[in-house]
Design a protein around this motif. Structure first.
Motif, short mmCIF file in Angstrom:
data_model
loop_
_atom_site.label_atom_id
_atom_site.label_comp_id
_atom_site.label_asym_id
_atom_site.label_seq_id
_atom_site.Cartn_x
_atom_site.Cartn_y
_atom_site.Cartn_z
N ALA A 133 0.83 -1.21 0.00
CA ALA A 133 0.00 0.00 0.00
C ALA A 133 0.87 1.26 0.00
CB ALA A 133 -0.95 -0.01 1.20
N THR A 134 1.98 1.21 0.73
CA THR A 134 2.88 2.37 0.77
C THR A 134 3.47 2.63 -0.61
OG1 THR A 134 3.43 1.82 3.06
CG2 THR A 134 4.93 3.32 1.91
N LEU A 135 3.93 1.58 -1.27
CA LEU A 135 4.50 1.75 -2.61
C LEU A 135 3.44 2.23 -3.60
CD1 LEU A 135 6.74 -1.46 -2.63
CD2 LEU A 135 7.58 0.89 -2.79
N ARG A 136 2.24 1.68 -3.52
CA ARG A 136 1.15 2.11 -4.43
C ARG A 136 0.82 3.57 -4.23
NH1 ARG A 136 -1.88 -2.83 -2.52
NH2 ARG A 136 -1.10 -4.42 -3.95
N GLY A 137 0.87 4.00 -2.97
CA GLY A 137 0.57 5.39 -2.67
C GLY A 137 1.53 6.33 -3.38
N ARG A 138 2.67 5.79 -3.81
CA ARG A 138 3.66 6.59 -4.53
C ARG A 138 3.65 6.25 -6.02
NH1 ARG A 138 8.18 4.75 -2.48
NH2 ARG A 138 9.28 6.34 -3.63
N GLY A 139 2.56 5.60 -6.48
CA GLY A 139 2.38 5.41 -7.92
C GLY A 139 3.10 4.19 -8.49
N ILE A 140 3.51 3.27 -7.65
CA ILE A 140 4.23 2.09 -8.13
C ILE A 140 3.31 0.86 -8.08
CG2 ILE A 140 6.25 0.60 -7.74
CD1 ILE A 140 7.44 3.05 -6.14
N PRO A 141 3.06 0.20 -9.21
CA PRO A 141 2.18 -0.97 -9.22
C PRO A 141 2.83 -2.16 -8.50
CG PRO A 141 2.35 -0.01 -11.42
CD PRO A 141 3.44 0.60 -10.59
N ILE A 192 -11.37 -2.68 -4.45
CA ILE A 192 -12.53 -1.88 -4.83
C ILE A 192 -12.63 -0.64 -3.94
CG2 ILE A 192 -15.07 -1.88 -4.87
CD1 ILE A 192 -13.81 -3.50 -7.15
N ALA A 193 -12.40 -0.83 -2.65
CA ALA A 193 -12.47 0.30 -1.73
C ALA A 193 -11.40 1.34 -2.06
CB ALA A 193 -12.31 -0.19 -0.29
N ASP A 194 -10.21 0.88 -2.44
CA ASP A 194 -9.14 1.80 -2.80
C ASP A 194 -9.55 2.65 -4.01
OD1 ASP A 194 -6.66 2.98 -2.58
OD2 ASP A 194 -5.56 1.38 -3.58
N ALA A 195 -10.20 2.01 -4.98
CA ALA A 195 -10.67 2.76 -6.16
C ALA A 195 -11.72 3.78 -5.77
CB ALA A 195 -11.22 1.78 -7.21
N LEU A 196 -12.69 3.36 -4.97
CA LEU A 196 -13.80 4.26 -4.65
C LEU A 196 -13.33 5.42 -3.77
CD1 LEU A 196 -16.65 1.66 -4.09
CD2 LEU A 196 -16.40 3.23 -6.02
#
Lengths: 449, 449
Positions: free
Chosen positions: A366-374, B150-154
């Protein structure tokens, strides 16, 4: 349940090839928006009577749609749209009170045609259309603008050299009338077969349809004229046929060629063989070809339609061009010219050494995703080697490990493994998203990421 | 050509509302990709036999598709897909040799259902689905991961408060079997009508179908149980029914609720009334609701399906959730909660004082576009006021003029006009692209641009 078998004419991409298609669609959308076109989508179905009688190409190809549970008298007959122009014209009529004209729209959707499947001919495919419709009168300068928009989109894509061939329907119409051939539609349809059956057979068929030998030969000669400048007009005049509609067509096409030469030299070629199989075109007609691959057929096209959208009181003339995105991408992918750099958006696999660590791994992700990394978390706890293989099979470049010394990230291509903090570590820009790789492609276009 | 009339159940957006839908789709796609899901698209049609027998909801709703020109014996019977799960299962079977498992995919496409049109029920709509399919066994932790995606998207979208209600098919199945009601599918279908017809009618119908009064009342009591934590399990056990499948279901749902509470407190609600009308679900089932708007129906849903994709030798169990994007956006737009800031991507109109200046105006436009600014050139030379009105009617914020003192740009909202160079001038970030404006919306979500 019977065995799964592919449906001929309904191709589907595997994930890595779909990435190529998505990047094409993204670039096309971005270009259309930069040129001020608004997105719309129309429903997939239209009343059959609106779809039919749009020309020889359309009539045989319509898919009818009907609820399986419908009573015999239920529903007007509906069909799947075979292009995006006919539905757009209907949309304009239906919503005219809520639109402002000239209305610039783009539309990227599937269309369906019940054609005999063959290479590059699909029964379902994605088109990207860009059109301008006005109320009452449509200025001619849009006939120049639209090919420039399409060229701008294609120049941003890793595609081989292309050319837009252009004609004006008024030229053959005026020419045939000047010759005394008044059934313009029939003559056009026969001449349109010239590439398939050759000029001699076209002459024969025209004569069977009532033309004299001289009329037939002149019609074929007209179709042989092309030029990359405005000299096509002199070649036409040299054939000695005269008609006011012909003059109008020559003047309009000359204007298009001259203006295009100013903004995009070499983009357009006047080619009086270009006809388009749909009856609604009334002015400029375009066909988009990959240079040297003309035998594959066009990868886009369009034209001007003055009377398609009319409610009896008001007429909304339009002009548009479509890129056959599926056709183009399938062609380039199947030739091995383009491929996705990996089969998943994931840049980082967070490895798991024990199932109890999943919650912690999810927080890292989640931390990495928050910075735009898939990122994805490993499906199960497994040994080092198995995690690496999981990433390798998908082309995921990085694996994130929890070690005794804290988190570390490994570039599985180089084998380099370094300490990393999820709040600050970033992969190289080129690795964050999958990209389209072009190979052997003779083009100056940059890869799009 | 007959008059244009809307087709009930086939809604279309006007351009400003389509901008809202596009931004929803962009955010959803971005989120799915950050979670490592690969995009695929499947063809719109499947053999009818693959679509049918998927449950009561599906059977009556299939649109058949057939070439109008087809001979009586031509083509297998095809139908438009009514969801994206059945086609995805078929895609996995067809392409299994070229995929790696577990396979994470998202799919954003139209689906078609021949339902009776009513508010929020469409015959054509866009769904955004995210699924994970594995080969052989599917770990249970994915039943937790998918609602989190889904929650992350919404959460990235300007939507009101939402909740994902979750159940596990094994709970009613085990409960009914423990009660001695072995026709689980029939009982489930009757109980599923509880919101429409009320508990007393459900008891009546169950008794008509052969249940005793006690069996029927217990089945209704089960459907009344809900909790935001794992306490639902004690409520079920208090009803005194026992069955191994029930135990399994309670354990799995308890695990989902506990894990979700750790990562996203308040997101999930265990609600044993949730059934889903499709027969292929075998484990977790989800329904997505806007809080306080439950009567509108769900705006998404999904579940686990263990046996949908099977070729006889290998089974590919999966779990997925879908967001009903059209339904959600139409709802929020029609309630006046969201709208696009303008009806066109265009940020700058390049005005024309004389038609001879068009070539120059086109060069100015190209320069601005090269810097990422959407631009269109005026359709015709016109006076100052007319150009301003043209921009104003479309919500275009800036008009670019060629003046005696050189190029100037006017913000038509403030009236401020300043000298500008196309190579350097940039509009404020918020004006470059149309955005979604939310009004009266009780949410902490930021606007997405």
């Amino acid at each position: 349940m019977s065995k799964v078998t592919p449906l001929s004419g309904f191709p589907e991409f595997l994930p890595a090839d779909r990435i190529v298609e998505q990047q094409f669609l993204d670039v096309i959308r971005e270009t259309f928006e930069l040129h001020g076109f608004a997105s719309i989508e129309t429903r997939a179905v239209e009343p059959v009577e609106r779809l039919s009688n749009q020309g020889e190409d359309a009539d045989k190809e319509i898919y009818g749609v009907r609820r399986l549970a419908a009573g015999a008298d239920e529903d007007a007959a509906l069909g799947l749209h075979f292009d995006l122009t006919v539905p757009f014209a209907r949309y304009v009529l239906e919503h005219s009170g809520n639109l402002v004209f000239p209305f610039r729209r783009y539309q990227i959707q599937k269309v369906w045609r019940g054609e005999r499947p063959q290479e590059g001919r699909y029964r379902e495919f994605t088109q990207a259309d860009v059109d301008i419709i006005d109320s009452g009168e449509l200025p001619n300068h849009y006939e120049v603008e639209l090919p420039l928009v399409i060229a701008d989109a294609l120049r941003r894509l890793p595609v081989p050299e292309f050319v837009i061939k252009v004609n004006n329907r008024k030229i053959p119409e005026g020419f045939y009338r000047g010759l005394g051939l008044d059934d313009v539609t029939s003559v056009l349809r026969i001449v349109d077969k010239i590439d398939k059956i050759g000029p001699e057979k076209v002459v024969e068929r025209l004569m069977e349809a009532g033309a004299t030998d001289k009329q037939a030969r002149l019609a074929v000669q007209l179709a042989d004229i092309s030029s990359t400048d405005t000299s096509f007009a002199d070649q036409v005049r040299a054939l000695g046929v005269e008609h006011p509609t012909l003059d109008e067509g020559l003047e309009q096409l000359s204007h298009v060629m001259a203006a295009a030469a100013e903004h995009a030299p070499g983009l357009l070629m006047a080619d009086l063989r270009i006809a388009r199989g749909l009856d609604y075109y009334t002015g400029a007609v375009y066909e988009l070809y990959l240079v040297g691959q003309e035998s594959f057929g066009s990868v886009g096209g369009g034209g001007r339609y003055d009377a398609l959208a009319s409610d009896g009181k008001t007429t909304y003339p339009g002009v548009g061009i479509s890129i056959g995105v599926s056709r183009l991408v399938h062609r380039l992918v199947s030739q091995g010219l383009l491929k996705g750099t990996r089969s998943t958006p994931t840049a980082v696999l967070v490895a798991l050494t024990a199932e109890e660590d999943r919650a912690e791994a999810m927080r890292t992700a989640a931390t990495l995703r928050g910075r735009g990394i898939p990122v994805e978390v490993a499906p199960a706890a497994a040994k080092f080697g198995k995690q690496i293989r999981f990433a390798d099979r998908r082309g995921i470049p990085f694996v994130w490990f929890s070690t005794e010394n804290g988190p570390e990230v490994k570039d599985i291509r180089s084998g380099e493994q370094v300490p990393a903090d999820a709040a600050t570590w970033t992969p190289p820009e080129a690795d964050i998203r999958p990209r389209t790789e072009s190979t052997q492609l003779d083009t100056t276009t940059q890869e799009n990421s």
